[in-house]
Write a protein that holds these residues in place. Sequence first.
Motif, PDB file in Angstrom:
ATOM      1  N   GLY A   1       0.819  -1.206   0.000  1.00  0.00           N
ATOM      2  CA  GLY A   1       0.000   0.000   0.000  1.00  0.00           C
ATOM      3  C   GLY A   1       0.853   1.256   0.000  1.00  0.00           C
ATOM      4  O   GLY A   1       0.579   2.224  -0.715  1.00  0.00           O
ATOM      5  N   VAL A   2       1.929   1.233   0.795  1.00  0.00           N
ATOM      6  CA  VAL A   2       2.844   2.376   0.856  1.00  0.00           C
ATOM      7  C   VAL A   2       3.644   2.477  -0.442  1.00  0.00           C
ATOM      8  O   VAL A   2       3.918   3.580  -0.934  1.00  0.00           O
ATOM      9  CB  VAL A   2       3.795   2.240   2.066  1.00  0.00           C
ATOM     10  CG1 VAL A   2       4.723   3.448   2.153  1.00  0.00           C
ATOM     11  CG2 VAL A   2       3.004   2.103   3.352  1.00  0.00           C
ATOM     12  N   TYR A   3       4.002   1.328  -1.004  1.00  0.00           N
ATOM     13  CA  TYR A   3       4.746   1.315  -2.271  1.00  0.00           C
ATOM     14  C   TYR A   3       3.934   1.993  -3.369  1.00  0.00           C
ATOM     15  O   TYR A   3       4.458   2.802  -4.149  1.00  0.00           O
ATOM     16  CB  TYR A   3       5.063  -0.127  -2.642  1.00  0.00           C
ATOM     17  CG  TYR A   3       5.939  -0.287  -3.865  1.00  0.00           C
ATOM     18  CD1 TYR A   3       6.903   0.653  -4.206  1.00  0.00           C
ATOM     19  CD2 TYR A   3       5.827  -1.421  -4.664  1.00  0.00           C
ATOM     20  CE1 TYR A   3       7.719   0.488  -5.315  1.00  0.00           C
ATOM     21  CE2 TYR A   3       6.638  -1.593  -5.781  1.00  0.00           C
ATOM     22  CZ  TYR A   3       7.573  -0.629  -6.100  1.00  0.00           C
ATOM     23  OH  TYR A   3       8.368  -0.795  -7.196  1.00  0.00           O
ATOM     24  N   GLY A   4       2.643   1.688  -3.433  1.00  0.00           N
ATOM     25  CA  GLY A   4       1.784   2.330  -4.418  1.00  0.00           C
ATOM     26  C   GLY A   4       1.709   3.832  -4.214  1.00  0.00           C
ATOM     27  O   GLY A   4       1.726   4.610  -5.183  1.00  0.00           O
ATOM     28  N   TYR A   5       1.645   4.239  -2.968  1.00  0.00           N
ATOM     29  CA  TYR A   5       1.590   5.677  -2.647  1.00  0.00           C
ATOM     30  C   TYR A   5       2.879   6.372  -3.086  1.00  0.00           C
ATOM     31  O   TYR A   5       2.846   7.428  -3.728  1.00  0.00           O
ATOM     32  CB  TYR A   5       1.378   5.833  -1.145  1.00  0.00           C
ATOM     33  CG  TYR A   5       1.488   7.251  -0.644  1.00  0.00           C
ATOM     34  CD1 TYR A   5       0.445   8.162  -0.812  1.00  0.00           C
ATOM     35  CD2 TYR A   5       2.638   7.675   0.026  1.00  0.00           C
ATOM     36  CE1 TYR A   5       0.544   9.468  -0.339  1.00  0.00           C
ATOM     37  CE2 TYR A   5       2.745   8.975   0.505  1.00  0.00           C
ATOM     38  CZ  TYR A   5       1.700   9.863   0.319  1.00  0.00           C
ATOM     39  OH  TYR A   5       1.823  11.148   0.791  1.00  0.00           O
ATOM     40  N   ASP A   6       4.023   5.773  -2.774  1.00  0.00           N
ATOM     41  CA  ASP A   6       5.306   6.376  -3.146  1.00  0.00           C
ATOM     42  C   ASP A   6       5.461   6.457  -4.659  1.00  0.00           C
ATOM     43  O   ASP A   6       5.967   7.450  -5.196  1.00  0.00           O
ATOM     44  CB  ASP A   6       6.456   5.578  -2.540  1.00  0.00           C
ATOM     45  CG  ASP A   6       6.624   5.807  -1.051  1.00  0.00           C
ATOM     46  OD1 ASP A   6       6.109   6.815  -0.542  1.00  0.00           O
ATOM     47  OD2 ASP A   6       7.271   4.971  -0.389  1.00  0.00           O
ATOM     48  N   CYS A   7       5.055   5.386  -5.360  1.00  0.00           N
ATOM     49  CA  CYS A   7       5.134   5.398  -6.830  1.00  0.00           C
ATOM     50  C   CYS A   7       4.255   6.505  -7.409  1.00  0.00           C
ATOM     51  O   CYS A   7       4.662   7.217  -8.343  1.00  0.00           O
ATOM     52  CB  CYS A   7       4.698   4.052  -7.395  1.00  0.00           C
ATOM     53  SG  CYS A   7       5.886   2.722  -7.181  1.00  0.00           S
ATOM     54  N   GLY A   8       3.053   6.643  -6.854  1.00  0.00           N
ATOM     55  CA  GLY A   8       2.160   7.691  -7.327  1.00  0.00           C
ATOM     56  C   GLY A   8       2.749   9.068  -7.131  1.00  0.00           C
ATOM     57  O   GLY A   8       2.677   9.927  -8.029  1.00  0.00           O
ATOM     58  N   LEU A   9       3.341   9.296  -5.959  1.00  0.00           N
ATOM     59  CA  LEU A   9       3.975  10.589  -5.700  1.00  0.00           C
ATOM     60  C   LEU A   9       5.068  10.881  -6.717  1.00  0.00           C
ATOM     61  O   LEU A   9       5.144  11.977  -7.283  1.00  0.00           O
ATOM     62  CB  LEU A   9       4.588  10.609  -4.296  1.00  0.00           C
ATOM     63  CG  LEU A   9       3.691  10.936  -3.113  1.00  0.00           C
ATOM     64  CD1 LEU A   9       4.507  10.908  -1.830  1.00  0.00           C
ATOM     65  CD2 LEU A   9       3.030  12.300  -3.273  1.00  0.00           C
ATOM     66  N   PHE A  10       5.911   9.888  -6.948  1.00  0.00           N
ATOM     67  CA  PHE A  10       7.042  10.110  -7.838  1.00  0.00           C
ATOM     68  C   PHE A  10       6.597  10.325  -9.278  1.00  0.00           C
ATOM     69  O   PHE A  10       7.002  11.300  -9.934  1.00  0.00           O
ATOM     70  CB  PHE A  10       8.015   8.933  -7.771  1.00  0.00           C
ATOM     71  CG  PHE A  10       9.210   9.091  -8.673  1.00  0.00           C
ATOM     72  CD1 PHE A  10      10.282   9.868  -8.280  1.00  0.00           C
ATOM     73  CD2 PHE A  10       9.246   8.476  -9.915  1.00  0.00           C
ATOM     74  CE1 PHE A  10      11.387  10.027  -9.113  1.00  0.00           C
ATOM     75  CE2 PHE A  10      10.346   8.633 -10.755  1.00  0.00           C
ATOM     76  CZ  PHE A  10      11.416   9.413 -10.347  1.00  0.00           C
ATOM     77  N   PHE A  11       5.772   9.442  -9.798  1.00  0.00           N
ATOM     78  CA  PHE A  11       5.437   9.502 -11.219  1.00  0.00           C
ATOM     79  C   PHE A  11       4.406  10.581 -11.533  1.00  0.00           C
ATOM     80  O   PHE A  11       4.587  11.364 -12.476  1.00  0.00           O
ATOM     81  CB  PHE A  11       4.939   8.135 -11.694  1.00  0.00           C
ATOM     82  CG  PHE A  11       6.040   7.116 -11.799  1.00  0.00           C
ATOM     83  CD1 PHE A  11       6.920   7.138 -12.866  1.00  0.00           C
ATOM     84  CD2 PHE A  11       6.211   6.157 -10.808  1.00  0.00           C
ATOM     85  CE1 PHE A  11       7.952   6.214 -12.963  1.00  0.00           C
ATOM     86  CE2 PHE A  11       7.238   5.229 -10.900  1.00  0.00           C
ATOM     87  CZ  PHE A  11       8.111   5.258 -11.973  1.00  0.00           C
ATOM     88  N   PHE A  12       3.347  10.675 -10.755  1.00  0.00           N
ATOM     89  CA  PHE A  12       2.303  11.650 -11.084  1.00  0.00           C
ATOM     90  C   PHE A  12       2.753  13.078 -10.825  1.00  0.00           C
ATOM     91  O   PHE A  12       2.547  13.971 -11.647  1.00  0.00           O
ATOM     92  CB  PHE A  12       1.024  11.336 -10.311  1.00  0.00           C
ATOM     93  CG  PHE A  12       0.411  10.016 -10.677  1.00  0.00           C
ATOM     94  CD1 PHE A  12       0.450   9.553 -11.984  1.00  0.00           C
ATOM     95  CD2 PHE A  12      -0.194   9.216  -9.718  1.00  0.00           C
ATOM     96  CE1 PHE A  12      -0.108   8.334 -12.332  1.00  0.00           C
ATOM     97  CE2 PHE A  12      -0.747   7.996 -10.058  1.00  0.00           C
ATOM     98  CZ  PHE A  12      -0.700   7.551 -11.361  1.00  0.00           C
ATOM     99  N   LYS A  13       3.381  13.314  -9.661  1.00  0.00           N
ATOM    100  CA  LYS A  13       3.889  14.659  -9.397  1.00  0.00           C
ATOM    101  C   LYS A  13       5.021  15.011 -10.350  1.00  0.00           C
ATOM    102  O   LYS A  13       5.145  16.142 -10.808  1.00  0.00           O
ATOM    103  CB  LYS A  13       4.339  14.783  -7.937  1.00  0.00           C
ATOM    104  CG  LYS A  13       3.214  14.978  -6.947  1.00  0.00           C
ATOM    105  CD  LYS A  13       3.746  15.269  -5.557  1.00  0.00           C
ATOM    106  CE  LYS A  13       2.616  15.577  -4.586  1.00  0.00           C
ATOM    107  NZ  LYS A  13       1.989  16.875  -4.887  1.00  0.00           N
ATOM    108  N   GLY A  14       5.875  14.013 -10.641  1.00  0.00           N
ATOM    109  CA  GLY A  14       6.975  14.266 -11.566  1.00  0.00           C
ATOM    110  C   GLY A  14       6.481  14.616 -12.952  1.00  0.00           C
ATOM    111  O   GLY A  14       6.996  15.547 -13.600  1.00  0.00           O
ATOM    112  N   LEU A  15       5.478  13.893 -13.437  1.00  0.00           N
ATOM    113  CA  LEU A  15       4.920  14.188 -14.758  1.00  0.00           C
ATOM    114  C   LEU A  15       4.257  15.555 -14.791  1.00  0.00           C
ATOM    115  O   LEU A  15       4.377  16.299 -15.772  1.00  0.00           O
ATOM    116  CB  LEU A  15       3.913  13.099 -15.148  1.00  0.00           C
ATOM    117  CG  LEU A  15       4.510  11.752 -15.562  1.00  0.00           C
ATOM    118  CD1 LEU A  15       3.416  10.690 -15.658  1.00  0.00           C
ATOM    119  CD2 LEU A  15       5.236  11.870 -16.905  1.00  0.00           C
ATOM    120  N   SER A  16       3.555  15.914 -13.716  1.00  0.00           N
ATOM    121  CA  SER A  16       2.867  17.210 -13.701  1.00  0.00           C
ATOM    122  C   SER A  16       3.846  18.372 -13.628  1.00  0.00           C
ATOM    123  O   SER A  16       3.588  19.448 -14.171  1.00  0.00           O
ATOM    124  CB  SER A  16       1.893  17.274 -12.513  1.00  0.00           C
ATOM    125  OG  SER A  16       2.597  17.311 -11.280  1.00  0.00           O
TER     126      SER A  16
END
Length: 218
Positions: free
Chosen positions: A151-166
């Motif tokens: 669950g935490v891994y998914g959260y960290d991935c989302g932070l990195f990829f979605f914020k990074g892309l934006s």
Amino acid sequence: ERLFKASFQGRNIVMVDTGEKTDGFVSYLKKDFPSLRYTKLPVDENTLISRLDENKENVIVLSSADLKSLNIFMPVMRNVVQSRPELKLKLFGYPEWLTYSGSLVEDYCVADTYIYSSFFTDYASPAFTDFSNRFLKNFNTEMLRGTPRMGVYGYDCGLFFFKGLSRHGKNFSVQANEVQHLQHKFRMQRVSTWGGMFNRTMQLVRYMPNHQIEIHQL
């Protein structure tokens, strides 16, 4: 490998052969540290002490990551640390050892243990507690237990990829420490001009004798 060399170059490295299937990391040690000293499980305190150097820091590495071997070795390590406090001892371990930390954390601290891993979760941190509470509120269930926590891994991935892309678009990989991750950190590098990217983050999780935890990264 780079992290181990940067952290322990010039130390006395002692390899303990467990008789189990060896980790791939062992091949690197044998190649890059020709002055390795060896012993084999089961090992007694006097034999282990005979492999140590009184004038250097001593780093002990088991040849495998299995819990059985670790449980056999830990009492010997603890006794040597307590009987010969003048010797500078450290224990080097594998990512799997993080899954055993619940029952062995006291031994890790006594042995001044370094565990290499691409992830680490501080379950006592306010950030993790807050995330757990929000997860329970949003999904009406607790996260599945495990190491790492998916669950935490998914959260960290989302932070990195979605914020990074934006923020950076196609150049999202340039971001560094722009957000606070709970478990995984990311340092993406492309494998070749036309190849994909992979995460190069590696760290040493140190369980210190004063019961503090340090994170060492290159």
